[in-house]
Scaffold this motif. Structure first.
Motif, PDB file in Angstrom:
ATOM      1  N   GLN A 109       0.923  -0.982  -0.168  1.00 34.41           N
ATOM      2  CA  GLN A 109       0.287  -0.279   0.379  1.00 34.41           C
ATOM      3  C   GLN A 109       1.117   1.141  -0.025  1.00 34.41           C
ATOM      4  O   GLN A 109       0.711   1.966  -0.476  1.00 34.41           O
ATOM      5  N   PHE A 110       1.599   1.628   0.643  1.00 39.63           N
ATOM      6  CA  PHE A 110       3.000   2.968   0.766  1.00 39.63           C
ATOM      7  C   PHE A 110       3.127   3.347  -0.298  1.00 39.63           C
ATOM      8  O   PHE A 110       3.874   4.200  -0.650  1.00 39.63           O
ATOM      9  N   SER A 111       3.788   1.615  -1.343  1.00 38.26           N
ATOM     10  CA  SER A 111       4.593   1.439  -2.500  1.00 38.26           C
ATOM     11  C   SER A 111       4.006   1.470  -3.618  1.00 38.26           C
ATOM     12  O   SER A 111       3.990   2.743  -3.911  1.00 38.26           O
ATOM     13  N   ILE A 112       2.549   1.630  -3.453  1.00 33.91           N
ATOM     14  CA  ILE A 112       1.697   2.367  -4.745  1.00 33.91           C
ATOM     15  C   ILE A 112       1.418   3.458  -4.697  1.00 33.91           C
ATOM     16  O   ILE A 112       1.459   4.265  -5.619  1.00 33.91           O
ATOM     17  N   VAL A 115       3.907   5.599  -5.996  1.00 33.34           N
ATOM     18  CA  VAL A 115       4.048   5.521  -7.580  1.00 33.34           C
ATOM     19  C   VAL A 115       3.148   5.656  -7.723  1.00 33.34           C
ATOM     20  O   VAL A 115       2.990   7.489  -8.887  1.00 33.34           O
ATOM     21  N   MET A 116       1.776   6.076  -7.179  1.00 36.05           N
ATOM     22  CA  MET A 116       0.364   6.608  -8.020  1.00 36.05           C
ATOM     23  C   MET A 116       0.912   8.275  -7.561  1.00 36.05           C
ATOM     24  O   MET A 116      -0.014   9.604  -8.332  1.00 36.05           O
ATOM     25  N   ALA A 117       1.983   8.856  -6.581  1.00 34.19           N
ATOM     26  CA  ALA A 117       2.069  10.242  -5.939  1.00 34.19           C
ATOM     27  C   ALA A 117       3.195  10.765  -7.412  1.00 34.19           C
ATOM     28  O   ALA A 117       2.638  11.830  -8.001  1.00 34.19           O
ATOM     29  N   TYR A 118       4.189   9.918  -7.937  1.00 29.16           N
ATOM     30  CA  TYR A 118       4.868  10.095  -9.252  1.00 29.16           C
ATOM     31  C   TYR A 118       4.089  10.060 -10.114  1.00 29.16           C
ATOM     32  O   TYR A 118       4.601  10.949 -11.107  1.00 29.16           O
ATOM     33  N   ASP A 119       3.124   9.504 -10.800  1.00 27.72           N
ATOM     34  CA  ASP A 119       2.577   9.799 -12.123  1.00 27.72           C
ATOM     35  C   ASP A 119       1.665  10.706 -12.105  1.00 27.72           C
ATOM     36  O   ASP A 119       2.044  11.583 -13.028  1.00 27.72           O
ATOM     37  N   ARG A 120       1.183  11.207 -10.713  1.00 32.00           N
ATOM     38  CA  ARG A 120       0.250  12.774 -10.787  1.00 32.00           C
ATOM     39  C   ARG A 120       1.593  13.880 -10.863  1.00 32.00           C
ATOM     40  O   ARG A 120       1.240  15.090 -11.763  1.00 32.00           O
ATOM     41  N   TYR A 121       2.402  13.568 -10.682  1.00 28.83           N
ATOM     42  CA  TYR A 121       3.910  14.490 -10.249  1.00 28.83           C
ATOM     43  C   TYR A 121       4.699  14.792 -12.133  1.00 28.83           C
ATOM     44  O   TYR A 121       3.653  15.742 -12.752  1.00 28.83           O
ATOM     45  N   VAL A 122       4.093  13.891 -12.416  1.00 31.04           N
ATOM     46  CA  VAL A 122       4.309  13.819 -14.401  1.00 31.04           C
ATOM     47  C   VAL A 122       3.318  14.303 -14.231  1.00 31.04           C
ATOM     48  O   VAL A 122       3.857  14.752 -15.827  1.00 31.04           O
ATOM     49  N   ALA A 123       2.517  13.800 -14.478  1.00 30.93           N
ATOM     50  CA  ALA A 123       0.812  14.293 -15.368  1.00 30.93           C
ATOM     51  C   ALA A 123       0.525  16.270 -15.426  1.00 30.93           C
ATOM     52  O   ALA A 123       0.120  15.972 -16.021  1.00 30.93           O
ATOM     53  N   ILE A 124       0.965  16.748 -13.792  1.00 29.69           N
ATOM     54  CA  ILE A 124       1.027  17.644 -13.014  1.00 29.69           C
ATOM     55  C   ILE A 124       2.109  18.867 -14.175  1.00 29.69           C
ATOM     56  O   ILE A 124       1.649  19.873 -15.039  1.00 29.69           O
TER      57      ILE A 124
END
Length: 310
Positions: A109-112, A115-124
């Motif tokens: 859960q922590f790792s996912i 990863v989701m935070a990194y995805d939002r960083y790249v998207a924005i």
């Protein structure tokens, strides 16, 4: 009783207070478990059947739902069986299996969420480079890495715990955890404690990565109303999910280490299971209610099923 793993049976004394109302506890727990599985599977099926949602963000969300089902299933079935039974016991091997499942769920859960935070960083922060960065190959790696890391972390913890001879057989919880077995050991547990601090450092490092990601996301959103709208729609659910899980997990760790053994059993039980029952149920509801495309996809899925039934 010989200290043999084939003969050891633990008593789960956290269930002692449930004997008088076990039918009520069983009914409520079964309904919560059923609804948890239902909402997670509904979101999974909606994403898989809707090609519009075949984007990295929604794929990572599916991974979060799979982990939620995995974590809930690691807790509820044994708990429900115990509520129907007059003897609340668990074998040594079943205890190790349960703690392996629970800890894998927590670490994953922590790792996912990282990863989701990194995805939002790249998207924005890097919208023009998003698809060149988040390639299908990279998405697959980001899906698998949390599971591989979590399995490795939990495997080491389980091996370190299984080598410990035990001097007690009463677990003051509703389920098995690594910390409970370490407390029952009658030898020095410095290695286990050192590994626990190592895991804590890894989790803090992941938290730092999330903080850095959101620092850049917020700095970018301040400059653009469009980015602010994207933040409120796609990042706010992640922030709520992230905050709730960190708080619930922290409550359990802090209460396990520093909580008073004289406090009410019901309070101890609540703090020990909230991170296992609330996030798996809450996460798909938050994303399903907040993300417009998922809401629309679920409505289309339900309308097709209703039409097919009539």
């Amino acid at each position: 009783m010989e200290n043999s793993s084939r003969e050891i049976v633990f008593s789960l004394i956290g269930l002692n207070d449930t004997k008088s109302n076990k039918v009520i506890y069983f009914s409520c727990s079964f309904l919560i478990y059923f609804f948890t599985i239902f909402v997670n599977i509904t979101l999974l099926v909606s994403v898989m059947l809707d090609r519009v949602l075949h984007e990295p963000m929604y794929i990572f969300l599916c991974n979060l739902c799979v982990n939620g089902i995995y974590g809930a299933t690691g807790f509820y079935p044994k708990f429900l069986l115990d509520l129907l039974s007059d003897s609340h016991v668990i074998s040594y091997s079943a205890c190790l299996t349960q703690l392996f499942t629970v800890y894998t769920y927590v670490f994953c859960q922590f790792s996912i969420l990282t990863v989701m935070a990194y995805d939002r960083y790249v998207a924005i922060c890097k919208p023009l480079e998003y698809h060149s960065i988040m390639t299908p190959g990279k998405v697959w790696k980001l899906l698998l890495v949390p599971w591989l890391i979590s399995l490795c972390e939990t495997s080491v913890a389980s091996i370190l715990t299984s080598r410990l001879p035990l001097c007690g057989f009463k677990i003051d919880k509703l389920y098995c955890t690594n910390w409970d077995l370490v407390k029952l050991s009658c030898v020095d547990t410095s290695v286990n404690n050192l590994y626990g601090y190592t895991i804590l450092i890894i989790l803090l490092f992941q938290a730092l990565l999330i903080v850095i990601s959101y620092f850049h996301i917020i700095r970018t959103c301040v400059q653009s109303k469009a980015d602010q709208s994207k933040f409120m729609e796609t990042c706010l659910p992640h922030v709520i999910t992230l905050t709730s899980f960190y708080l619930f997990a922290s409550f359990d760790v802090l209460y396990a280490r520093y909580g008073s053994s004289s406090s009410q059993q019901g309070l101890r039980n609540f703090f020990s299971i909230e991170y296992l029952i609330i996030p798996p149920l809450l996460d798909p509801l938050i994303y399903g209610l907040k993300l417009k495309q998922i809401r629309q996809s679920i409505k289309r899925l339900l309308s097709r099923n209703i039409s097919a039934g009539t």
